[in-house]
Design an enzyme around this catalytic site. Structure first.
Site, PDB file in Angstrom:
ATOM      1  CE  LYS A   1      -4.575   0.213   0.533  1.00 28.88           C
ATOM      2  NZ  LYS A   1      -5.445  -0.597  -0.351  1.00 28.88           N
TER       3      LYS A   1
ATOM      4  CB  THR B   1      -2.830  -3.514  -0.641  1.00 27.59           C
ATOM      5  OG1 THR B   1      -4.098  -3.142  -1.161  1.00 27.59           O
ATOM      6  CG2 THR B   1      -2.046  -4.295  -1.663  1.00 27.59           C
ATOM      7  CG  ASP B   2      -8.459  -2.784   3.260  1.00 28.16           C
ATOM      8  OD1 ASP B   2      -8.497  -1.556   3.000  1.00 28.16           O
ATOM      9  OD2 ASP B   2      -9.116  -3.322   4.165  1.00 28.16           O
TER      10      ASP B   2
ATOM     11  CG  PHE C   1      30.666  27.492 -12.176  1.00 31.47           C
ATOM     12  CD1 PHE C   1      31.202  26.350 -11.586  1.00 31.47           C
ATOM     13  CD2 PHE C   1      30.250  27.415 -13.509  1.00 31.47           C
ATOM     14  CE1 PHE C   1      31.316  25.163 -12.287  1.00 31.47           C
ATOM     15  CE2 PHE C   1      30.367  26.229 -14.223  1.00 31.47           C
ATOM     16  CZ  PHE C   1      30.897  25.106 -13.597  1.00 31.47           C
TER      17      PHE C   1
ATOM     18  NE  ARG D   1      27.565  29.769  -8.968  1.00 28.39           N
ATOM     19  CZ  ARG D   1      27.526  28.562  -9.498  1.00 28.39           C
ATOM     20  NH1 ARG D   1      27.138  28.393 -10.758  1.00 28.39           N
ATOM     21  NH2 ARG D   1      27.874  27.502  -8.796  1.00 28.39           N
TER      22      ARG D   1
ATOM     23  CB  VAL E   1      26.645  22.681  -7.103  1.00 28.69           C
ATOM     24  CG1 VAL E   1      25.744  21.697  -6.376  1.00 28.69           C
ATOM     25  CG2 VAL E   1      25.892  23.968  -7.434  1.00 28.69           C
ATOM     26  CD  GLN E   2      29.812  20.132  -9.984  1.00 26.60           C
ATOM     27  OE1 GLN E   2      29.559  21.271  -9.596  1.00 26.60           O
ATOM     28  NE2 GLN E   2      29.701  19.780 -11.251  1.00 26.60           N
TER      29      GLN E   2
ATOM     30  CG  ASN F   1      23.309  25.661 -10.172  1.00 23.62           C
ATOM     31  OD1 ASN F   1      22.892  26.554  -9.439  1.00 23.62           O
ATOM     32  ND2 ASN F   1      24.407  25.780 -10.901  1.00 23.62           N
TER      33      ASN F   1
ATOM     34  CG  HIS G   1      20.584  28.040 -13.745  1.00 22.01           C
ATOM     35  ND1 HIS G   1      21.805  27.776 -13.174  1.00 22.01           N
ATOM     36  CD2 HIS G   1      20.284  26.936 -14.491  1.00 22.01           C
ATOM     37  CE1 HIS G   1      22.225  26.576 -13.551  1.00 22.01           C
ATOM     38  NE2 HIS G   1      21.316  26.046 -14.358  1.00 22.01           N
TER      39      HIS G   1
HETATM   40  O1  URC Z   1      28.299  24.773  -9.565  1.00 24.06           O
HETATM   41  C1  URC Z   1      28.140  24.531 -10.782  1.00 24.06           C
HETATM   42  N1  URC Z   1      28.494  23.327 -11.294  1.00 24.06           N
HETATM   43  C2  URC Z   1      28.366  23.006 -12.611  1.00 24.06           C
HETATM   44  O2  URC Z   1      28.691  21.871 -13.056  1.00 24.06           O
HETATM   45  C3  URC Z   1      27.822  23.994 -13.450  1.00 24.06           C
HETATM   46  N2  URC Z   1      27.556  24.029 -14.790  1.00 24.06           N
HETATM   47  C4  URC Z   1      27.022  25.250 -15.055  1.00 24.06           C
HETATM   48  O3  URC Z   1      26.623  25.637 -16.190  1.00 24.06           O
HETATM   49  N3  URC Z   1      26.961  26.015 -13.927  1.00 24.06           N
HETATM   50  C5  URC Z   1      27.464  25.253 -12.912  1.00 24.06           C
HETATM   51  N4  URC Z   1      27.613  25.490 -11.595  1.00 24.06           N
END
Ligand code: URC
Length: 301
Positions: A11, A58-59, A160, A177, A228-229, A255, A257
């Site tokens: 469920k 499932t009930d 970035f 940014r 971000v990575q 991400n 934008h």
């Molecule tokens: O932090 C980021 N990682 C990316 O891989 C990426 N690629 C992108 O266009 N902007 C960003 N920003």
């Protein structure tokens, strides 16, 4: 000849609310969950021979979720999921695995005139606390805990640049940014041998959630992000260091934008680069950056 290669059933979307009333203080505490339970076992004949004798309806699974919520603590969700999943493999000899997913909705106590209100709550954003509990007979209990939909933004402190450039590249490098994302963070506990080991460790689940949430927010806010990575890897390492019972920490971060808008067409208005103030938030496309960081072993990429 065909054969049933995989099967599980149960469920989904069972919505449960539980209140705890503290008789002494008059304070009430509420939990709202959305639960999914899927079972596996010797159930092939229900598919291949129309044999319903092996089917826990499932009930009935839904009823069991309600009864378990009444009889047992529903927090931490890792414990409730383990108790619930374990019930099915113990009760039915032909059921060998129970997969329990719990989404806990975020009702946060109201502050009224600076004081916590005894019985009124606000639902905070779209953020949820989730668990996936897999109880497998003879193997143990695997628990994955997570935060979903925690949406954050910082208006500076993110860069970035120095990324690969070729004939497909149009993106400009930036040293300042906006960074915004909706956090999906999850942490995989080392396998528990069974329900009694989960119970013995039950006091670790809430602090781990708090640590993951606080670490995510603090690192997001304080890191002068190269990407971000790079920022999500720092978050993962900090959580692994703080919670020794975890095997891995994973993030999935969109991400989101925010594009600059050139307003020079209006009386030469300056709104780009260091003059940018008005931006256009984008609903898509968005980047999507994921990782899993494992303790003391090479991640499988
Ligand atoms: O932090 C980021 N990682 C990316 O891989 C990426 N690629 C992108 O266009 N902007 C960003 N920003």
């Amino acid at each position: 000849m065909n054969s049933l290669a995989a099967a599980r059933y149960g469920k989904d979307n069972v919505r449960v609310y539980k209140v705890h009333r503290d008789e002494k203080t008059g304070e009430q505490t509420v939990v709202e969950m959305t639960v999914c339970v899927l079972l596996e076992g010797d159930i092939e004949t229900s598919y291949t021979k129309a044999d319903n004798s092996v089917v826990v309806a499932t009930d009935s699974i839904k009823n069991t979720i309600y009864i378990t919520a009444k009889q047992q603590p529903v927090t931490p969700p890792e414990l409730f999921g383990s108790i619930l999943g374990n019930h099915f493999i113990e009760k039915y000899s032909h059921i060998h695995a129970a997969h329990v997913n719990i989404i806990t909705h975020r009702w946060v106590r109201m502050d009224i005139d600076g004081k916590p209100h005894p019985h009124s709550f606000v639902k905070e954003g779209g953020e949820t606390r989730n668990v996936q509990v897999d109880v497998v007979e003879g193997k143990g209990i695997d628990i994955n805990s997570s935060i979903n939909g925690l949406t954050v933004l910082k208006s500076t402190g993110s860069q970035f640049h120095s990324f690969l450039r070729d004939e497909f590249t149009t993106l400009k490098e930036t040293w300042d940014r906006i960074l915004s994302t909706s956090v999906d963070a999850s942490w995989q506990w080392r396998r528990f041998s069974g329900l009694s080991e989960v119970k013995a460790n039950a006091n670790k689940f809430n602090p781990a959630w708090e640590n993951a949430r606080n670490t995510t927010l603090k690192t997001f806010a304080e890191d002068n992000s190269a990407s971000v990575q790079a920022t999500m890897y720092k978050m993962s390492e900090l959580i692994l260091a703080a919670v020794p019972d975890l095997d891995t920490v994973s993030y999935a971060l969109p991400n989101i934008h925010y594009f600059e808008i050139d307003l020079s067409w209006h009386k030469g208005t300056k709104n780009t680069g260091k003059d940018a103030e008005v931006y256009a938030p984008q609903s898509g496309p968005n980047g999507l950056i994921k990782c899993t960081v494992a303790r003391n072993q090479k991640a499988k990429l």
